[in-house]
Design an enzyme around this catalytic site. Structure first.
Site, PDB file in Angstrom:
ATOM      1  N   GLN A   1       0.684  -1.315  -0.248  1.00 28.22           N
ATOM      2  CA  GLN A   1      -0.128  -0.304   0.043  1.00 28.22           C
ATOM      3  C   GLN A   1       0.608   1.202   0.070  1.00 28.22           C
ATOM      4  OE1 GLN A   1      -3.160  -0.130   2.271  1.00 28.22           O
ATOM      5  NE2 GLN A   1      -3.656   1.986   2.318  1.00 28.22           N
ATOM      6  N   PHE A   2       0.910   1.921  -1.043  1.00 30.53           N
ATOM      7  CA  PHE A   2       2.247   3.247  -1.072  1.00 30.53           C
ATOM      8  C   PHE A   2       1.756   3.908  -0.791  1.00 30.53           C
ATOM      9  CE2 PHE A   2      -0.569   4.641  -4.559  1.00 30.53           C
ATOM     10  CZ  PHE A   2      -0.529   5.622  -5.141  1.00 30.53           C
ATOM     11  N   THR A   3       0.401   4.636  -0.138  1.00 33.84           N
ATOM     12  CA  THR A   3      -0.063   5.753  -0.249  1.00 33.84           C
ATOM     13  C   THR A   3      -0.354   5.451   1.374  1.00 33.84           C
ATOM     14  OG1 THR A   3      -2.197   4.136   0.352  1.00 33.84           O
ATOM     15  CG2 THR A   3      -2.579   5.391  -1.318  1.00 33.84           C
TER      16      THR A   3
END
Length: 150
Positions: A78-80
Site C-alpha cells: 500500500q504505497f499510500t
C-alpha cells in the site's frame, strides 16, 4: 518503511471480483515503502511484525504473537502509507518508493515473514493491483509500525 497491522479474525484480498487470497485468525499487514528506506529495514520489520504481542493469552492480556498462536499473515502493498498531507487536502506521494524498487522490497519482506512463520502461513495481495480488502478486525486492534532514517 511503514506497516499498518490489524488483528484479524479473518481477512481477504479480492481482485477483479474474485477472492485472490484469504486468512483466518492472524494479521492483515498493509506495508508501504519510502524513498530513503534501506534494505536492512525489511529484516527488522519482519521480525517486529511476526513477534508483535497483540493476541490475548488465557488471562485476556495481550501477550502472544501471531507466531505463538500459529496464525496467518495477509501482506498487502500500500504505497499510500507514504502519503503526506502537511499542506492542503490532497495527499503528496513524493516520498513513496519507486515501484520498480518497492516491488523488490515487498517480495523480500514476504520472504522474510515466510522464513519466520512458514510458507503456508503467509498470504499476499498483488503488488500494484487494484484490490478490495475485507477484514474482520478483532478488538479492534490496529498498530502502526515505522522504521525510518534517523
Amino acid at each position: 518503511m511503514k506497516c499498518c497491522i490489524q488483528r484479524a479474525d479473518s481477512a481477504y484480498v479480492e481482485i477483479d471480483g474474485k477472492i485472490y487470497s484469504q486468512i483466518e485468525k492472524g494479521l492483515l499487514v498493509l506495508v508501504g515503502f519510502f524513498n530513503n528506506d534501506e534494505e536492512s529495514y525489511i529484516d527488522f520489520m519482519s521480525k517486529k511484525v511476526c513477534g508483535l504481542r497483540i493476541f490475548e493469552n488465557d488471562s485476556g492480556k495481550m501477550d502472544l504473537s501471531v507466531q505463538d498462536i500459529e496464525g496467518e499473515l495477509l501482506i498487502v502493498s500500500q504505497f499510500t502509507l507514504a502519503g503526506e498531507v502537511k499542506k492542503g487536502m490532497r495527499p503528496d506521494f513524493m516520498n513513496a518508493m519507486h515501484p520498480e524498487k518497492a516491488v523488490r522490497y515487498y517480495e523480500k519482506f514476504i520472504e522474510k515473514c515466510k522464513n519466520i512463520l512458514g510458507e503456508s502461513k503467509v498470504k499476499t495481495g498483488v503488488f500494484g493491483a487494484k484490490m478490495k480488502i475485507g477484514l474482520v478486525n478483532n478488538g479492534p486492534v490496529t498498530i502502526i509500525l515505522e522504521k525510518q532514517e534517523k
